[in-house]
Design an enzyme around this catalytic site. Structure first.
Site, PDB file in Angstrom:
ATOM      1  N   HIS A   1      -3.785  -4.601  -0.393  1.00 34.73           N
ATOM      2  CA  HIS A   1      -3.344  -5.197   0.868  1.00 34.73           C
ATOM      3  C   HIS A   1      -3.431  -6.723   0.774  1.00 34.73           C
ATOM      4  CE1 HIS A   1      -3.141  -1.602   3.483  1.00 34.73           C
ATOM      5  NE2 HIS A   1      -4.101  -1.133   2.693  1.00 34.73           N
TER       6      HIS A   1
ATOM      7  N   GLU B   1      -2.501  -8.740   2.975  1.00 31.74           N
ATOM      8  CA  GLU B   1      -2.854  -9.230   4.311  1.00 31.74           C
ATOM      9  C   GLU B   1      -4.346  -9.102   4.601  1.00 31.74           C
ATOM     10  OE1 GLU B   1      -2.343  -4.847   5.035  1.00 31.74           O
ATOM     11  OE2 GLU B   1      -1.543  -6.357   3.667  1.00 31.74           O
TER      12      GLU B   1
ATOM     13  N   CYS C   1       0.838  -1.199   0.000  1.00 27.60           N
ATOM     14  CA  CYS C   1       0.000   0.000   0.000  1.00 27.60           C
ATOM     15  C   CYS C   1       0.882   1.262   0.000  1.00 27.60           C
ATOM     16  CB  CYS C   1      -1.007  -0.024   1.152  1.00 27.60           C
ATOM     17  SG  CYS C   1      -2.347   1.173   0.922  1.00 27.60           S
TER      18      CYS C   1
END
Length: 201
Positions: free
Chosen positions: A182, A184, A82
């Site tokens: 992202h 994650e 990001c």
């Protein structure tokens, strides 16, 4: 033996979620603001949320601005996520403020030309056939984005996405890998991408 990673803590969010996602795919992760640990790690993850200039201020505050460039010069892996991807570029412009980035990737971060900002939610990407990060992932795989600024062109293996206009969603260039989305927060798709990255280390 698990890969030894450092997630760089320079005061910019999403550290624990990045740590958990990397541990999920088998990495051994240390979250630290120690630039020497970041320099010496087997691989370095640079996360980031918020404004470009503020993130760069955070990196400078822990004296880590040269760490990434030293790692890249030594061909040692770095993953940006990001805004952690954005600060790898030459410069960023937000709210009329221009700020220098780390300069390990060529390009300029600018506001997306889109009717709705931020670009927030799930989106598909267009990856090059020889991408390592996206190996084994289908074209309709979705990743989670939250951003209003993006890079429109750079060197390397460039993966793109579209929101109002086409922008760089990921880049692979030598030891540098980076994603605007992202991983994650992208569930199984993000885990697969992180596994692909770990397999290169």
């Amino acid at each position: 033996m698990a890969t030894q990673l450092v997630v760089l803590d320079y005061g910019s969010g999403n550290l624990r979620s990045a740590q958990r996602a990397l541990e999920r795919v088998g990495a051994q992760v240390t979250v630290t603001d120690d630039p020497d640990a970041a320099r010496e790690a087997e691989a370095l993850v640079v996360p980031g949320v918020g404004a470009f200039a503020a993130c760069m201020d955070g990196v400078r505050a822990i004296a880590a601005e040269t760490v990434v460039s030293e790692r890249v010069a030594a061909d040692r892996p770095v993953l940006g996520i990001c805004v952690g991807m954005q600060i790898l570029f030459d410069e960023g412009v937000e709210h009329g403020e221009q700020a220098a980035g780390l300069g390990v990737l060529p390009g300029r971060v600018e506001r997306l030309a889109a009717p709705v900002l931020p670009h927030m939610g799930w989106n598909t990407v267009s990856a090059p056939a020889d991408s390592t990060l996206f190996a084994g992932l289908d074209d309709d795989t979705r990743f989670y984005f939250v951003h209003s600024y993006a890079v429109h062109a750079t060197d390397g293996l460039v993966t793109t996405a579209e929101h109002g206009e086409r922008f760089v969603a990921a880049v692979e260039r030598g030891p540098v890998s980076a994603t605007q989305f992202h991983p994650e927060k992208s569930g199984d798709a993000g885990a697969a991408l992180l596994e692909n990255w770990l397999a290169t280390l």
